[in-house]
Design an enzyme around this catalytic site. Sequence first.
Site, PDB file in Angstrom:
ATOM      1  N   GLU A 164       0.801  -1.223   0.000  1.00  0.00           N
ATOM      2  CA  GLU A 164       0.000   0.000   0.000  1.00  0.00           C
ATOM      3  C   GLU A 164       0.838   1.279   0.000  1.00  0.00           C
ATOM      4  OE1 GLU A 164      -4.020  -1.835   2.054  1.00  0.00           O
ATOM      5  OE2 GLU A 164      -2.905  -0.325   3.171  1.00  0.00           O
ATOM      6  N   GLU A 349      -5.288  -8.769   0.608  1.00  0.00           N
ATOM      7  CA  GLU A 349      -5.986  -8.523   1.882  1.00  0.00           C
ATOM      8  C   GLU A 349      -7.463  -8.322   1.592  1.00  0.00           C
ATOM      9  OE1 GLU A 349      -4.535  -5.233   4.277  1.00  0.00           O
ATOM     10  OE2 GLU A 349      -2.446  -5.748   3.873  1.00  0.00           O
TER      11      GLU A 349
END
Length: 425
Positions: A164, A349
């Site tokens: 991220e 995720e």
Amino acid sequence: MKKFPEGFLWGVATASYQIEGSPLADGAGMSIWHTFSHTPGNVKNGDTGDVACDHYNRWKEDIEIIEKIGAKAYRFSISWPRILPEGTGKVNQKGLDFYNRIIDTLLEKNITPFITIYHWDLPFSLQLKGGWANRDIADWFAEYSRVLFENFGDRVKHWITLNEPWVVAIVGHLYGVHAPGMKDIYVAFHTVHNLLRAHAKSVKVFRETVKDGKIGIVFNNGYFEPASEREEDIRAARFMHQFNNYPLFLNPIYRGEYPDLVLEFAREYLPRNYEDDMEEIKQEIDFVGLNYYSGHMVKYDPNSPARVSFVERNLPKTAMGWEIVPEGIYWILKGVKEEYNPQEVYITENGAAFDDVVSEGGKVHDQNRIDYLRAHIEQVWRAIQDGVPLKGYFVWSLLDNFEWAEGYSKRFGIVYVDYNTQKRI
């Protein structure tokens, strides 16, 4: 009964600072999350990662849990300051030993390791030199990557450069909510650019050192829907998709340029001659990892800096206050295929925080989490039917853990952790 393809990987995911505890044990250096969480006011309830899930001491038990629940893959991250306490230079053998034990134990149990090289715990000594805002970080990251590839690449074949990067750059350097806690739009966009440069250098080192492995990168994604059919609302949703989601980084990686609406907004904040780096950034990757939790409705807002604001909807929410929009995971998967057509995709995720409680029988009845996961997995299956080359799905998270600025107040684990006793339930 919906069948997933042969060889589809079902896994669980964690991150070093969120679960390990013992951040300074055995010669490790400080990370920016260590210093940030120890600064009053940064994390809810003054929580820190000093103990977390004590995975540093309980890793064996935790791998047994992974085996017991039937997961075939485990995505975890390496703590940079455990390996290189100063960020570069001297390697800490005890840090390597810790991760070697984890890797070997996973392989003994036929669990495929996926290693995230960077999941936010930058060595503090590098932050003192400017951290991600310093152009030299691309070389520091390449050096760190090389140490990992040379020590673990014989056994680990799936690698992720960055987790991220948008969160690293924007939440850490513009919103100031994550470490290092800065609020500077120029620093934030220089960080975006340096993250891409670091990623590219790491991929280059990987190609030289790990002969038969695969390397990719992981992005956070929200599903952005316009509040109306009006052109300015549609444009607001497009901007949020380009800026918040995978295009901010995949456009440079695949096409050698930032997305058009991002450039319109942020050209002045990027390094002056950023174009000179684009050829190096445009490196082939083997897979794209997508994280997905929630959807958002957005509208044009002339009073906001980015001309966008969120519209709250009457939808079920998780304990994070995030709207539950399962079809968003389908549209994100379909979108990445249509826009960039990567060779392989993983959901790295997906999961939810709820207010979990231990019942009198000593169990946690988390039907809401089961419902959340089932609804999203159905949409994942749908994406595969529509030709998305999806190879695996990782639940966030194996354990309840240190949820960054939220501390221990939010529980994402499919296994409950009683922090008083460290009992896994």
